[in-house]
Scaffold this active site. Sequence first.
Site, PDB file in Angstrom:
ATOM      1  CE  LYS A  29      -7.321  18.039  -1.093  1.00 61.32           C
ATOM      2  NZ  LYS A  29      -6.194  18.131  -2.006  1.00 61.32           N
ATOM      3  CG  ASN A  30      -8.330  20.170  -4.521  1.00 60.54           C
ATOM      4  OD1 ASN A  30      -7.521  20.047  -3.593  1.00 60.54           O
ATOM      5  ND2 ASN A  30      -8.802  19.150  -5.202  1.00 60.54           N
ATOM      6  CB  CYS A  53       1.585  11.914  -4.493  1.00 58.63           C
ATOM      7  SG  CYS A  53       0.266  11.770  -5.665  1.00 58.63           S
ATOM      8  NE  ARG A  98      -0.489  14.648  -8.941  1.00 52.91           N
ATOM      9  CZ  ARG A  98      -1.228  14.864  -7.841  1.00 52.91           C
ATOM     10  NH1 ARG A  98      -1.125  14.018  -6.844  1.00 52.91           N
ATOM     11  NH2 ARG A  98      -1.995  15.921  -7.734  1.00 52.91           N
ATOM     12  CG  ASP A 117      -9.949  14.752  -6.863  1.00 48.77           C
ATOM     13  OD1 ASP A 117      -9.858  15.979  -6.712  1.00 48.77           O
ATOM     14  OD2 ASP A 117      -9.020  14.055  -7.310  1.00 48.77           O
ATOM     15  NE  ARG A 156      -2.767  15.479   1.369  1.00 51.33           N
ATOM     16  CZ  ARG A 156      -2.989  15.129   0.090  1.00 51.33           C
ATOM     17  NH1 ARG A 156      -3.088  13.875  -0.254  1.00 51.33           N
ATOM     18  NH2 ARG A 156      -3.129  16.071  -0.837  1.00 51.33           N
TER      19      ARG A 156
END
Length: 421
Positions: free
Chosen positions: A22-23, A116, A121, A305, A397
């Site tokens: 994803k990142n 978030c 952020r 994460d 997500r």
Amino acid sequence: MHAYIVEGGRPLSGRVGVHGAKNSVLPILAAAILAPGESVIHNCPALSDVSASLDILGRLGCRTAQSGGTITVDATVLTGSSVPDALMREMRSSVIFLGAILGRTGEANLSLPGGCELGPRPIDLHLEAIRALGAQVREEPGGRLSCRGALTGREIVLARPSVGATENAMLAAAAARGTTVLHNAAREPEIVDLQAFLRALGAEVRGAGSSTVVIQGGKPLHGGEFTVMGDRIVACTYLAAAAAAGGSVTVTGADPAHCSAVTAVLQEAGCTVRSAGGAIELISRQGLRGAGAVHTAPYPGFPTDAQPPVMAALARGRGTTLFVEHMFENRYRHVSELRRMGADIRVEDRVAVVCGVDTLHGAAVEAADLRGGAALMVAALGAEGESRITGVHHLDRGYASLAEDLSALGARVRREELTFS
Ligand code: EPZ
């Protein structure tokens, strides 16, 4: 609304592959804007953040197509440089489009990304970097940001190795006239992937993965073809699940070197971990023990994460683990839900003390953010009884096939539509 229903207490076994990162795919999709041509990007995960990125690209005039894991972006003609609020809100990391839109069109209008679940952020480092390259940045009422100006390469020193700010600076610098040297750059593997994609577009970038990235801007760019790296955080999540549930699991598709800070902690907790040929095998036969102190840090340190899923695995076992979350202010929202399952975790500011317990019990719990949701899934797999995890949209997500992948390893996980009668 959906929920995951998990019947815990079943050991996991078998082999599972992870999807594209994803990142990595998110900044790569933004980078495609820089090239007036068609780019073909493989191994794209089916995630809501990817869909949100495609919405933004379409709004800018790009033609996009998706077939399985391959996304085609034709950025030959852009029809705008503004991203509306609603689209910016769909994805926290939409600020990653700033550098690419500004670099390609000479201006960019988007909203300040809201905070978030993890806390405020800020994007001050992003704005400092593009101002350093010559852009005028105006914060307008209503949280809108208006940036414009021709970009010129120069030396930039980031106050901290921010992943997003590094990526935005690289994208803007690729379109700037002259050379940019970016100091104190983030070293995450996803930055190396972005450099490789930029090179596929014809850009001259080197040094990604180190603290100094050099971009020779202004090269004529063209569409390129690229395959996104595997998702190391999904890999670490599956390894934490195997540690929590017990059993023997092999995870493929992510580079074992990218997961080494996490596998070291799981080994400290009593798991056997072997890496060979790009695969990571984890065996967890006896209960876990405490893993000492775990400090989250920029890569190559322990990734923030992975903190929630690894904490969930260590919540059951014998011994104490101390987590210190240095990256985000509010990344312990999974703790209250883990306590509902019987975990013994005390939080004081950025420190969480996890005292392993013999048994966790299935419960109805709610995900408050993406990786916190992963923690609830990991705990549920190792718990006795049934758990019901709501807030699944957070998990969507970052995990494209969570129930399928875990079920293939022997877990009893199903996704249910919630009906309110
Ligand atoms: C990226 O977020 C990842 N997201 C995050 O993954 C990840 O947790 C984070 O990097 C750290 O590794 C994506 O890549 C899409 P940062 P990013 O800028 O770029 C502060 C997930 O679960 N900061 O490295 O936003 C910031 O507040 C997500 O997949 C500033 O102060 O992270 C944080 O405390 C969550 N000013 C720290 O730096 C800035 O201008 C690290 O943030 C920017 C950041």
